[in-house]
Design a protein around this motif. Structure first.
Motif, PDB file in Angstrom:
ATOM      1  N   GLY A   1       0.862  -1.355   0.175  1.00 11.38           N
ATOM      2  CA  GLY A   1      -0.300  -0.283   0.113  1.00 11.38           C
ATOM      3  C   GLY A   1       0.731   0.443   0.127  1.00 11.38           C
ATOM      4  O   GLY A   1       0.288   2.049  -0.183  1.00 11.38           O
ATOM      5  N   PHE A   2       2.076   0.806  -0.180  1.00 11.52           N
ATOM      6  CA  PHE A   2       2.761   2.693  -0.602  1.00 11.52           C
ATOM      7  C   PHE A   2       3.124   2.415  -1.466  1.00 11.52           C
ATOM      8  O   PHE A   2       3.905   1.489  -1.826  1.00 11.52           O
ATOM      9  N   ASP A   3       3.988   3.483  -1.850  1.00  5.13           N
ATOM     10  CA  ASP A   3       4.228   4.586  -3.173  1.00  5.13           C
ATOM     11  C   ASP A   3       5.857   4.451  -2.890  1.00  5.13           C
ATOM     12  O   ASP A   3       6.135   5.008  -2.333  1.00  5.13           O
ATOM     13  N   LEU A   4       6.592   3.761  -3.656  1.00  7.29           N
ATOM     14  CA  LEU A   4       7.821   3.586  -3.176  1.00  7.29           C
ATOM     15  C   LEU A   4       8.572   4.543  -4.572  1.00  7.29           C
ATOM     16  O   LEU A   4       9.597   4.336  -4.182  1.00  7.29           O
ATOM     17  N   ASN A   5       7.801   4.673  -5.421  1.00  7.53           N
ATOM     18  CA  ASN A   5       8.193   6.027  -5.763  1.00  7.53           C
ATOM     19  C   ASN A   5       9.061   7.242  -4.882  1.00  7.53           C
ATOM     20  O   ASN A   5       9.603   7.840  -4.787  1.00  7.53           O
ATOM     21  N   THR A   6       7.479   7.122  -3.836  1.00 13.46           N
ATOM     22  CA  THR A   6       7.615   8.599  -2.909  1.00 13.46           C
ATOM     23  C   THR A   6       8.575   8.062  -1.787  1.00 13.46           C
ATOM     24  O   THR A   6       9.205   9.112  -1.978  1.00 13.46           O
ATOM     25  N   ALA A   7       8.748   6.710  -1.633  1.00  7.79           N
ATOM     26  CA  ALA A   7       9.770   6.591  -0.347  1.00  7.79           C
ATOM     27  C   ALA A   7      11.001   6.743  -0.624  1.00  7.79           C
ATOM     28  O   ALA A   7      12.204   6.220   0.157  1.00  7.79           O
ATOM     29  N   ALA A   8      11.415   6.210  -2.461  1.00  8.16           N
ATOM     30  CA  ALA A   8      13.035   6.134  -2.818  1.00  8.16           C
ATOM     31  C   ALA A   8      13.429   4.788  -2.412  1.00  8.16           C
ATOM     32  O   ALA A   8      14.859   5.551  -1.974  1.00  8.16           O
ATOM     33  N   ALA A   9      13.085   3.664  -2.315  1.00  8.29           N
ATOM     34  CA  ALA A   9      13.525   2.192  -1.386  1.00  8.29           C
ATOM     35  C   ALA A   9      14.738   1.610  -2.900  1.00  8.29           C
ATOM     36  O   ALA A   9      14.124   0.853  -2.920  1.00  8.29           O
ATOM     37  N   TYR A  10      15.076   2.000  -3.049  1.00 10.32           N
ATOM     38  CA  TYR A  10      15.705   1.904  -4.293  1.00 10.32           C
ATOM     39  C   TYR A  10      16.676   1.376  -4.144  1.00 10.32           C
ATOM     40  O   TYR A  10      17.575   1.547  -3.653  1.00 10.32           O
ATOM     41  N   ARG A  11      17.862   0.234  -4.505  1.00 10.43           N
ATOM     42  CA  ARG A  11      19.241  -0.376  -4.510  1.00 10.43           C
ATOM     43  C   ARG A  11      19.272  -0.860  -5.957  1.00 10.43           C
ATOM     44  O   ARG A  11      18.584  -0.900  -7.197  1.00 10.43           O
ATOM     45  N   ILE A  12      20.399  -1.093  -6.476  1.00  9.53           N
ATOM     46  CA  ILE A  12      21.244  -2.118  -7.609  1.00  9.53           C
ATOM     47  C   ILE A  12      22.381  -2.484  -6.655  1.00  9.53           C
ATOM     48  O   ILE A  12      22.953  -2.333  -6.379  1.00  9.53           O
ATOM     49  N   GLU A  13      22.015  -3.939  -7.100  1.00 13.27           N
ATOM     50  CA  GLU A  13      22.469  -5.174  -6.307  1.00 13.27           C
ATOM     51  C   GLU A  13      22.528  -5.042  -4.437  1.00 13.27           C
ATOM     52  O   GLU A  13      23.546  -4.638  -4.400  1.00 13.27           O
ATOM     53  N   GLY A  14      21.773  -4.543  -3.895  1.00 13.49           N
ATOM     54  CA  GLY A  14      22.195  -4.046  -2.699  1.00 13.49           C
ATOM     55  C   GLY A  14      22.265  -2.744  -2.499  1.00 13.49           C
ATOM     56  O   GLY A  14      22.923  -2.092  -1.096  1.00 13.49           O
ATOM     57  N   ALA A  15      23.278  -1.936  -3.818  1.00  9.89           N
ATOM     58  CA  ALA A  15      23.936  -0.850  -3.088  1.00  9.89           C
ATOM     59  C   ALA A  15      22.708   0.622  -3.510  1.00  9.89           C
ATOM     60  O   ALA A  15      21.944   0.721  -4.204  1.00  9.89           O
ATOM     61  N   PHE A  16      23.161   1.529  -1.921  1.00 13.76           N
ATOM     62  CA  PHE A  16      22.227   2.329  -1.745  1.00 13.76           C
ATOM     63  C   PHE A  16      22.052   3.564  -3.617  1.00 13.76           C
ATOM     64  O   PHE A  16      23.196   3.669  -3.715  1.00 13.76           O
ATOM     65  N   VAL A  17      20.842   3.802  -3.668  1.00 14.64           N
ATOM     66  CA  VAL A  17      20.798   4.647  -5.240  1.00 14.64           C
ATOM     67  C   VAL A  17      19.919   5.238  -5.380  1.00 14.64           C
ATOM     68  O   VAL A  17      18.696   5.117  -4.814  1.00 14.64           O
ATOM     69  N   GLN A  18      19.663   6.334  -5.325  1.00 16.12           N
ATOM     70  CA  GLN A  18      18.341   6.971  -5.958  1.00 16.12           C
ATOM     71  C   GLN A  18      18.530   7.410  -7.815  1.00 16.12           C
ATOM     72  O   GLN A  18      18.717   7.427  -8.586  1.00 16.12           O
ATOM     73  N   ARG A  19      17.472   6.815  -7.665  1.00 13.44           N
ATOM     74  CA  ARG A  19      16.388   7.366  -9.045  1.00 13.44           C
ATOM     75  C   ARG A  19      15.880   8.054  -9.490  1.00 13.44           C
ATOM     76  O   ARG A  19      14.723   8.672  -8.078  1.00 13.44           O
ATOM     77  N   GLU A  20      15.336   8.700 -10.510  1.00 10.53           N
ATOM     78  CA  GLU A  20      14.550  10.557 -11.347  1.00 10.53           C
ATOM     79  C   GLU A  20      13.758   9.921 -11.696  1.00 10.53           C
ATOM     80  O   GLU A  20      12.283  10.393 -12.476  1.00 10.53           O
ATOM     81  N   PHE A  21      14.037   8.198 -12.438  1.00 12.14           N
ATOM     82  CA  PHE A  21      12.812   8.303 -13.347  1.00 12.14           C
ATOM     83  C   PHE A  21      13.415   6.998 -13.436  1.00 12.14           C
ATOM     84  O   PHE A  21      13.968   5.894 -12.714  1.00 12.14           O
ATOM     85  N   GLN A  22      12.088   5.517 -14.151  1.00 11.51           N
ATOM     86  CA  GLN A  22      12.685   4.323 -14.331  1.00 11.51           C
ATOM     87  C   GLN A  22      13.940   3.751 -14.765  1.00 11.51           C
ATOM     88  O   GLN A  22      14.194   4.334 -15.691  1.00 11.51           O
ATOM     89  N   PHE A  23      14.736   2.683 -14.062  1.00 11.75           N
ATOM     90  CA  PHE A  23      15.531   2.381 -15.142  1.00 11.75           C
ATOM     91  C   PHE A  23      15.206   1.213 -15.963  1.00 11.75           C
ATOM     92  O   PHE A  23      14.950   0.475 -15.902  1.00 11.75           O
ATOM     93  N   PRO A  24      16.173   1.796 -17.085  1.00 11.19           N
ATOM     94  CA  PRO A  24      15.728   1.266 -18.379  1.00 11.19           C
ATOM     95  C   PRO A  24      16.428  -0.155 -18.186  1.00 11.19           C
ATOM     96  O   PRO A  24      17.365  -0.304 -17.822  1.00 11.19           O
ATOM     97  N   ASP A  25      15.424  -1.341 -19.451  1.00 10.58           N
ATOM     98  CA  ASP A  25      15.955  -3.073 -18.980  1.00 10.58           C
ATOM     99  C   ASP A  25      16.056  -2.703 -20.140  1.00 10.58           C
ATOM    100  O   ASP A  25      17.777  -4.228 -19.445  1.00 10.58           O
ATOM    101  N   PRO A  26      17.700  -1.778 -20.923  1.00  7.58           N
ATOM    102  CA  PRO A  26      18.596  -2.391 -21.642  1.00  7.58           C
ATOM    103  C   PRO A  26      19.809  -1.926 -20.253  1.00  7.58           C
ATOM    104  O   PRO A  26      20.930  -3.156 -21.428  1.00  7.58           O
ATOM    105  N   ILE A  27      19.712  -1.862 -19.641  1.00  2.41           N
ATOM    106  CA  ILE A  27      21.229  -2.312 -18.390  1.00  2.41           C
ATOM    107  C   ILE A  27      21.069  -3.165 -17.482  1.00  2.41           C
ATOM    108  O   ILE A  27      21.808  -3.746 -16.393  1.00  2.41           O
ATOM    109  N   LEU A  28      19.463  -4.045 -17.083  1.00  3.53           N
ATOM    110  CA  LEU A  28      19.226  -4.848 -15.988  1.00  3.53           C
ATOM    111  C   LEU A  28      18.504  -6.100 -16.839  1.00  3.53           C
ATOM    112  O   LEU A  28      18.410  -6.717 -18.319  1.00  3.53           O
TER     113      LEU A  28
END
Length: 638
Positions: free
Chosen positions: A52-79
Motif C-alpha cells: 500500500g505504500f508508493d515506493l516512487n515516494t519512499a525512494a527505497a531503491y537499490r542496485i544489487e544492494g547498493a544505495f541509489v536514488q532514481r529520478e525515473f525508472q531504470f531502462p531495461d537495456p541495463i537490467l
C-alpha cells in the motif's frame, strides 16, 4: 549560489532448441512478493507499490544492494531483472527500508561471451518495438560488456496516450584480478509522448464512465531525456576484509511537461484544466562506501561492517499558472488551438543533501541462526527557493536502526523477524494541488515483521508473514494543499506459495490483507476519515506456467490478479470497486534459420474494461483493457 552536482530469414525450421526464456518471471521468482524480468511481472507488488505504500515516494531503491536514488525508472537495456524484497529476503539486507526495497540486477557478460539477440513484435495496445541485447567478454572474463537498445517508435499506453521511446544502455566490467571487480553503468533514454491526464469529480460520487477513447490534448506533448550512470567496485583486500564502493548519477529533464485534469460531473460534462511545466528537471548523485571485516569459522561466523552513504538531489521546476480550457460534453470534447501562455512563470528550486553513517553486525551460528543489526546516523539538509524568491532551509539529524533474526527450526522451516526504523522520502506535490511541484520533507518510518517460511517440497515453499508499518503520510488536504495529514499505519498479513507443483509446472500464488488507518489532528477534527485515499486493503495474484510433456517446446501460462476497492475521498463517502484481471499465454522454443528462437503470445487484461481506480492524490484513473502481445526473440549470434 547553487552548488554543482558533484535480416531475419523467413524459413522456419521447427526443431527443438535451447533458446533461453529471459522473460519468464514465474520461473525466476523466489517468492510471490514481486519479480520482473523484461516485460513480464509476477507477484503481489511492483516497483511502484509495496504493501500500500508508493515506493516512487519512499525512494527505497537499490542496485544489487547498493544505495541509489532514481529520478525515473531504470531502462531495461541495463537490467537483468528486478526483485521486491520484503520478509526473509529483506531481513538479510544490510540497509533495509521500512516500506520494502526494490533491488535491481544489472546485466553481465560471462567469460567468452559472443552473444547478440533481437526481440521484435507487438506489445500491449499495439506498441511496435525492436529490442537488441548483447554481451561480449574475453575468454578469461577480465573484460566484458553487456547491454542493449530498445527502439519503440510507436508506443501506446492504456489511456490512449502515445509517443516514442528510444534507449541505449551498457554495463561494462573489468576484473584485473580474482579479488577485484569494477563495473560501470551508462544508459540514455529519449522519449516524446502525449501529455498525461486524469479525472476528478466535483461531488462525492464516481462520474459517468468515459467511452473507450483518448482525452489527449493534440498539442500538449512531453519531451523527456534521462541519463543513468555509475561505477561499482568490489574488492577483497585480505582474506578477512572486503571493500565495496558505488557512485551513481541520474539526470531526468522534461521540457515541456503537460498534464490535464478532467473534472466530470454527474451530467457527463467535463471541466478541463491544463497544467504546464516549462521545464522539470531532477538530478541526484549518490555514493556508498562499505568496509566489511569477517572473522570466525565453523559454528560461529561473524561480519562487522561500517559504511557511509550520501546523496545530493537537485530539483528545478519552471511552470505556468494552471489554464482552464473550457467545459465540454465528456464524449464530445473539442480542444481549442494551442494558446499563448503567459510570460509570467513560477520557479521552484529544491536542494537536498544527506549523509548517512552506519555500523552493522551479521552473525551465523551453527548454520541455524542468523542475527543482523545496524545503527545509522543521518544528517539531512533541505533548501528551498520559493517562486517569490524567498529561501528556507532545514537540517535534521536522526538516529535509526535495523535488526533481524532468521532461525532454522529444522531442515524445512525457517522463522524470521525484523524491525526497521528509517528515513524515507515523501515525494512531490501533484499537479492538482495548490502547492504543485513542492518537494515534501522526509519522514521517519517504522516497521515490524514476523513470519515463517516452510519448504513443502524441495522445490515448493510457503511463506506466511505479518507486518506493521507506521509513518507520517501526505495526501490532498481539504484546503487543496498536498501535505501531511497524519500518521498512517498499515497492519496486515501476506502469504506466498512459489516453486514447482510438479515436473514442468511452476506457480506464484500470493495474497495480502491489511488494515490501513490514519490518525492525527485532522482525523480527530473530523476533516478526514481514518481510511486513507487510494489504498487497496486486499491484493491477490495467482500465476502458473506449465511445460507440455507431449510437446516440450511449448509452455502455457495463465495469471489472475485481484485489486481491492479503494476510498476516493478524504471523507470516505465513496470509492472505487475492486476488480479481477486475467491473462493467458504461450511460449514456443524452436530454431529459425538455424538460430535458437522464442515465440511469445499473450492475451492480457481479460475480465476488465477500464475500471475506475482512485489514486492517493485524490484523482481518478482508469485501469487497462483487453490487450495482446506477440513477440519473437532470435539469437542472431552466440
Amino acid at each position: 549560489m547553487r552548488r554543482p552536482l558533484v535480416a531475419i530469414p523467413l524459413l522456419f525450421l521447427i526443431l527443438p532448441a535451447s533458446a533461453q526464456e529471459p522473460d519468464n518471471a514465474v520461473l525466476r521468482a523466489r517468492d510471490a512478493f514481486g519479480e520482473r524480468v523484461g516485460l513480464e511481472q509476477a507477484g503481489l507488488y511492483t516497483e511502484q507499490q509495496v504493501r500500500g505504500f508508493d515506493l516512487n515516494t519512499a525512494a527505497a531503491y537499490r542496485i544489487e544492494g547498493a544505495f541509489v536514488q532514481r529520478e525515473f525508472q531504470f531502462p531495461d537495456p541495463i537490467l537483468s531483472g528486478v526483485s521486491v524484497k520484503v520478509g526473509v529476503n529483506a531481513a538479510r539486507l544490510d540497509y533495509p527500508s521500512p516500506s520494502g526495497v526494490v533491488d535491481y540486477r544489472l546485466r553481465s557478460a560471462a567469460p567468452g561471451d559472443r552473444k547478440l539477440n533481437m526481440t521484435a513484435g507487438v506489445r500491449d495496445f499495439g506498441t511496435k518495438f525492436v529490442d537488441f541485447g548483447w554481451s561480449v567478454a574475453t575468454e578469461d572474463g577480465k573484460f566484458g560488456v553487456a547491454g542493449g537498445s530498445i527502439l519503440t517508435p510507436r508506443i501506446k499506453y492504456p489511456n490512449g496516450t502515445k509517443g516514442d521511446i528510444y534507449n541505449f544502455g551498457v554495463v561494462p566490467h573489468w576484473q584485473p584480478t580474482d579479488k577485484v571487480l569494477v563495473r560501470g553503468v551508462l544508459s540514455l533514454e529519449r522519449s516524446q509522448y502525449d501529455g498525461d491526464y486524469s479525472f476528478a469529480t466535483p461531488v462525492a460520487a464516481l462520474p459517468p464512465k468515459p467511452g473507450n477513447r483518448s482525452y489527449v490534448i493534440p498539442w500538449a506533448d512531453v519531451k523527456r531525456v534521462s541519463l543513468n550512470s555509475g561505477i561499482f567496485v568490489d574488492a577483497v583486500l585480505s582474506p578477512n576484509l572486503d571493500l565495496s564502493l558505488a557512485t551513481f548519477y541520474v539526470d531526468t529533464t522534461r521540457k515541456p511537461q503537460y498534464f490535464s485534469v478532467l473534472t466530470v460531473d454527474q451530467s457527463a460534462m467535463a471541466d478541463i484544466t491544463l497544467f504546464r511545466n516549462i521545464e522539470n528537471r531532477g538530478r541526484s548523485f549518490t555514493g556508498e562506501s562499505k568496509l566489511t571485516y569477517r572473522f570466525g569459522e565453523g559454528d560461529a561466523r561473524h561480519a562487522l561492517s561500517t559504511a557511509v552513504r550520501g546523496r545530493q538531489t537537485r530539483s528545478d521546476n519552471l511552470s505556468n499558472a494552471p489554464l482552464r480550457l473550457g467545459r465540454f460534453p465528456l464524449n464530445a470534447v473539442i480542444y481549442p488551438a494551442e494558446p499563448s501562455f503567459p510570460a509570467v512563470t513560477n520557479a521552484l528550486e529544491s536542494d537536498v543533501d544527506q549523509v548517512i553513517g552506519s555500523v552493522g553486525y551479521a552473525g551465523t551460528y551453527f548454520d541455524m541462526l542468523e542475527l543482523r543489526g545496524g545503527a545509522h546516523r543521518s544528517r539531512y539538509t533541505k533548501r528551498v527557493r520559493q517562486p517569490s524568491g524567498a529561501m528556507s532551509q532545514r537540517t535534521e539529524k536522526t538516529w535509526f536502526y535495523n535488526a533481524s533474526v532468521v532461525a532454522a527450526l529444522g531442515e524445512k522451516t525457517t522463522l524470521f523477524a525484523n524491525t526497521v526504523k528509517g528515513v524515507e522520502e515523501s515525494g512531490v506535490a501533484p499537479q492538482n494541488a495548490l502547492n504543485r511541484n513542492e518537494v515534501l520533507p522526509p519522514v521517519i518510518a517504522k516497521q515490524y515483521e514476523l513470519g515463517v517460511r516452510h519448504a513443502l517440497t524441495q522445490k515448493l515453499s510457503l511463506t506466511v508473514a505479518g507486518f506493521d508499518t507506521t509513518k507520517l503520510t501526505a495526501a490532498l488536504r481539504p484546503d487543496g494543499q498536498f501535505g501531511f495529514v497524519g500518521d498512517v499505519r498499515h497492519r496486515g498479513g501476506e502469504v506466498s506459495l512459489t516453486g514447482q507443483l510438479g515436473e514442468g509446472t511452476s506457480v506464484v500464488i500470493g495474497g495480502m490483507v491489511m488494515t490501513p488507518r490514519l490518525s492525527g489532528q485532522l482525523v480527530d477534527a473530523g476533516l478526514i476519515n481514518r481510511r486513507p485515499v487510494g489504498v487497496s486493503s486486499t491484493l491477490a495474484v495467482a500465476s502458473i506456467d506449465h511445460r507440455l510433456s507431449f510437446a516440450p517446446n511449448w509452455s502455457l501460462d495463465a495469471r489472475m490478479n485481484w485489486q481491492g476497492p479503494r476510498s476516493a475521498n478524504n471523507a470516505n463517502t465513496f470509492g472505487t470497486k475492486g476488480y479481477v484481471s486475467a491473462s493467458v499465454g504461450a511460449r514456443y522454443s524452436f530454431t529459425l534459420g538455424g538460430r535458437p528462437a522464442l515465440l511469445r503470445l499473450i492475451a492480457s487484461n481479460l475480465l476488465v474494461d477500464r475500471p475506475w481506480f482512485a489514486a492517493p492524490n485524490g484523482l481518478l484513473g482508469q485501469g487497462p483493457y483487453l490487450a495482446g502481445r506477440a513477440t519473437l526473440r532470435v539469437a542472431l549470434y552466440e
